[in-house]
Design an enzyme around this catalytic site. Structure first.
Site, mmCIF file in Angstrom:
data_model
loop_
_atom_site.group_PDB
_atom_site.id
_atom_site.type_symbol
_atom_site.label_atom_id
_atom_site.label_comp_id
_atom_site.label_asym_id
_atom_site.label_seq_id
_atom_site.Cartn_x
_atom_site.Cartn_y
_atom_site.Cartn_z
ATOM 1 N N GLU A 176 -36.208 -12.899 13.845
ATOM 2 C CA GLU A 176 -35.221 -11.806 13.743
ATOM 3 C C GLU A 176 -34.072 -11.922 14.737
ATOM 4 O OE1 GLU A 176 -36.850 -7.832 14.090
ATOM 5 O OE2 GLU A 176 -38.196 -8.419 15.686
ATOM 6 N N GLY A 218 -31.657 7.792 2.140
ATOM 7 C CA GLY A 218 -32.801 7.860 1.233
ATOM 8 C C GLY A 218 -32.467 7.131 -0.060
ATOM 9 N N TRP A 239 -27.271 1.276 5.698
ATOM 10 C CA TRP A 239 -28.094 0.088 5.485
ATOM 11 C C TRP A 239 -28.249 0.017 3.970
ATOM 12 C CZ3 TRP A 239 -32.612 -1.574 3.248
ATOM 13 C CH2 TRP A 239 -33.081 -2.832 3.671
HETATM 14 C C1 G6P Z 1 -38.255 -2.328 11.605
HETATM 15 C C2 G6P Z 1 -37.801 -2.690 13.005
HETATM 16 C C3 G6P Z 1 -38.958 -3.347 13.768
HETATM 17 C C4 G6P Z 1 -40.168 -2.421 13.767
HETATM 18 C C5 G6P Z 1 -40.563 -1.992 12.353
HETATM 19 C C6 G6P Z 1 -41.568 -0.866 12.375
HETATM 20 O O1 G6P Z 1 -38.517 -3.474 10.876
HETATM 21 O O2 G6P Z 1 -36.713 -3.578 12.947
HETATM 22 O O3 G6P Z 1 -38.565 -3.616 15.109
HETATM 23 O O4 G6P Z 1 -41.240 -3.077 14.374
HETATM 24 O O5 G6P Z 1 -39.422 -1.503 11.643
HETATM 25 O O6 G6P Z 1 -40.946 0.258 12.927
HETATM 26 P P1 G6P Z 1 -41.673 1.446 13.644
HETATM 27 O O7 G6P Z 1 -40.561 2.356 14.056
HETATM 28 O O8 G6P Z 1 -42.570 2.057 12.623
HETATM 29 O O9 G6P Z 1 -42.419 0.883 14.789
#
Ligand code: G6P
Length: 583
Positions: free
Chosen positions: A470, A99, A72
């Site tokens: 999204e 990282g 990414w």
């Molecule tokens: C990214 C993902 C989301 C998610 C967010 C928080 O943006 O695409 O779907 O809600 O991270 O992620 P977490 O794993 O902390 O819920």
């Protein structure tokens, strides 16, 4: 955000069959580019989709030691040259990295002064040159080089190295996740346990500022002083869901349909094996002066429901978006942080809980992935038991986050029956999915959609709008209905679609719907009130809080079916990653 895997084995393993199969399981961490390298000098990388890349790797590419990466992009565009693995000019040291090396320019300049020629725009490229200089040119051991790197590098890293004709794997980590899986025929290193959870349930999790040397049949871990670190093998329980897409066209719709099952599993576990954790949370909330939920994305929306539930029961609560926490919130030893995170790895959340701990705050977490960084840094952690979620957008995990928060509210006199939720989820799907498809046809060419909620449905308005952005890439705004009149209503034109979330007995939301209808908007009502004649989507009866689950499901389905009609990449939306492990 970026996934790394590596394998070392007693017998030669197939790169395509073994290494890249496990990398594929981490594709949700980023899909800008993909690549691998072996210790016998074979490497390949590409910006093509991962499946295509893997299918082109010859079955005969075999090795004892191999590393791989799915990217990414952070530093440097999505190009072939910027794809990992990165290597020195002699192609001796190959590196994969998750990282950000914050002071890479300073390290790079120093290495350039020594005569090394860099070819990429990435921060990661300093790593192979650094280790080449230390280990190959200056003949230092990996341990000496790793200690020096840990001292010099600022930022975050999970790094795996393979060196040509060297039969070990080398790894080091700070803040970005890294685990060692213990296999029957060797070891696997990976960003998360899902990479190897189909092969083993035994893992060692790296601590920050440590490094390790992995041989075919042994491993040694060291701290930043070079002292041997004792390690603990964790036996984990994970990977309970059918892992392929089965008869569904996409993981998103498969995961939406898994909800009756996954919600039931969670409720059972909260009523039995996780009951002890819940009672510890009750004590921690009782001792705290205030509760602060910290989360990002969809998990933040779930947190807002948590705040709504607790404040109504006299527990002072707040929700803060993790990336802005430092600027907008103060923590002390009377604060209880509740970190809500599907992945348990979101870097902004990890940073907040580490700092809050330093201030003496206690940490509770609500995570999906067991043994994730956030869980390991918590005083008490609840698992939402949704199983692996492959689609980048969260659906079943959002529902289970909400159910978990209802259970926390139950500790403080939330009285509603939660056992009916799985059946009501099923009914929501049965009664509405076909209708959603019809509405998706009406909506899929629209440029803007607004979603209005109030109280418990305000976070849901934001959640539905987020999903519309999204998945089908529709511009959407989810807001408090009461705020509409303070500006946004100026954008309402004839036929502007406005989704209104109207639970039973909510006259104020009914008025908001009328106000926008009077201005020509195309109002779409989601409600649990049978007597409301203008309902487009009727979901099972419930209180406002549980209405949030069923109304969200309509929004998730709508986003999915609009996405299908728009022909977009449903499970891997552009530019997104499921696990955001950088700031
Ligand atoms: C990214 C993902 C989301 C998610 C967010 C928080 O943006 O695409 O779907 O809600 O991270 O992620 P977490 O794993 O902390 O819920």
């Amino acid at each position: 955000m970026c996934g790394i895997t590596a394998k070392i084995s007693i017998e030669e393993h197939g790169v395509r069959r073994d290494l890249l199969r496990s990398l594929k399981r981490l594709e949700y961490r980023g899909y800008d580019s993909v690549g691998f390298a072996t210790n016998n000098g074979v490497f390949s990388k590409s910006t093509s989709p991962m499946s295509e890349f893997i299918s082109e790797v010859d079955e005969d590419v075999k090795s004892f030691v191999s590393i791989s990466h799915t990217r990414w992009a952070t530093h440097g565009g999505v190009t072939h040259v910027n794809a990992h693995p990165h290597f020195d000019s002699t192609k001796t040291v190959f590196v994969v990295h998750n990282g950000i090396i914050e002071n890479y320019d300073e390290i790079r300049e120093e290495l350039e002064r020594k005569g090394y020629d860099f070819v990429t725009e990435t921060d990661s490229e300093v790593i192979p040159f650094f280790f080449y200089d230390e280990m190959i040119k200056n003949k230092k051991s990996f341990g000496e080089a790793a200690k020096e790197f840990i001292k010099r590098a600022r930022g975050t890293f999970a790094i795996i190295l393979t060196i040509k004709n060297d039969d070990k794997l080398y790894a080091l980590k700070r803040d970005s996740p890294l685990a060692l899986g213990i296999l029957d025929d060797g070891f696997m290193l990976a960003s998360d346990i899902f990479a190897f959870s189909d092969e083993t349930n035994k893992a060692i999790f790296f601590e920050d500022d440590t490094y390790a040397e992995i041989k075919k049949n042994a491993y040694s871990f060291y701290d930043s002083n070079g002292d041997v670190q004792s390690t603990e093998i964790t036996v984990f329980d994970w990977g309970v869901e059918e892992e392929d897409v089965q008869d569904y066209p996409h993981f998103m719709i498969k995961e939406i349909h898994e909800q009756p099952k996954t919600s039931k599993r969670l409720i059972n576990s909260l009523e039995t094996e996780q009951k002890k954790e819940l009672s510890k949370i009750k004590d921690l909330i009782g001792e705290a002066k205030r509760v602060v939920f910290v989360a990002s994305g969809t998990s933040y929306h779930a947190s807002l429901i948590g705040v709504h539930l607790l404040n109504r029961r006299g527990v002072e609560s707040h929700a803060v978006i993790a990336s802005e926490f430092e600027s907008f919130y103060l923590v002390d030893d009377k604060t209880l942080i509740i970190a809500v995170s599907q992945s348990g790895e979101t870097m902004d959340v990890v940073t907040v809980i580490k700092k809050a701990k330093e201030e003496g705050a206690k940490i509770v977490s609500v995570v999906n992935v067991p043994y994730s960084t956030i869980q390991r840094h918590s005083d008490v952690s609840l698992e939402i038991r949704a199983g692996q979620e492959v689609c980048v957008a969260s659906t079943k995990t959002f529902t289970n986050q909400l159910i978990t928060l209802f259970f926390i509210a139950k500790l403080f006199s939330y009285k509603e029956d939660l056992s009916l939720i799985p059946d009501k989820i099923k009914k929501t799907l049965e009664d509405n999915e076909d209708k959603v498809k019809v509405y998706a046809k009406k909506l899929y060419k629209k440029k803007d959609v607004f979603v209005l909620g109030k109280g418990a449905t305000y976070p849901i308005a934001r959640e539905i709008a987020l999903k519309l952005k999204e998945i089908p890439y529709v511009h959407a705004e989810g807001m408090m209905a009461g705020e509409l009149k303070h500006g946004t209503i100026a954008l309402v034109e004839k036929d502007t679609p406005i989704i209104c979330l109207i639970p039973k007995n909510n006259p104020s939301m009914l008025s908001s719907a009328k106000e926008v209808e009077a201005r020509g908007a195309e109002v779409i009502v989601i409600s649990n009130d049978k007597s409301n004649k203008e309902v487009d989507f009727l979901v099972p009866e419930s209180d406002d809080a549980q209405f949030s689950i069923y109304s969200t499901m309509i929004g998730h389905l709508l986003s999915y079916y609009i996405g299908v009609l728009r022909g977009v990449s449903i499970d891997k939306p552009r530019n997104l990653a499921k696990s955001v492990t950088v700031h």
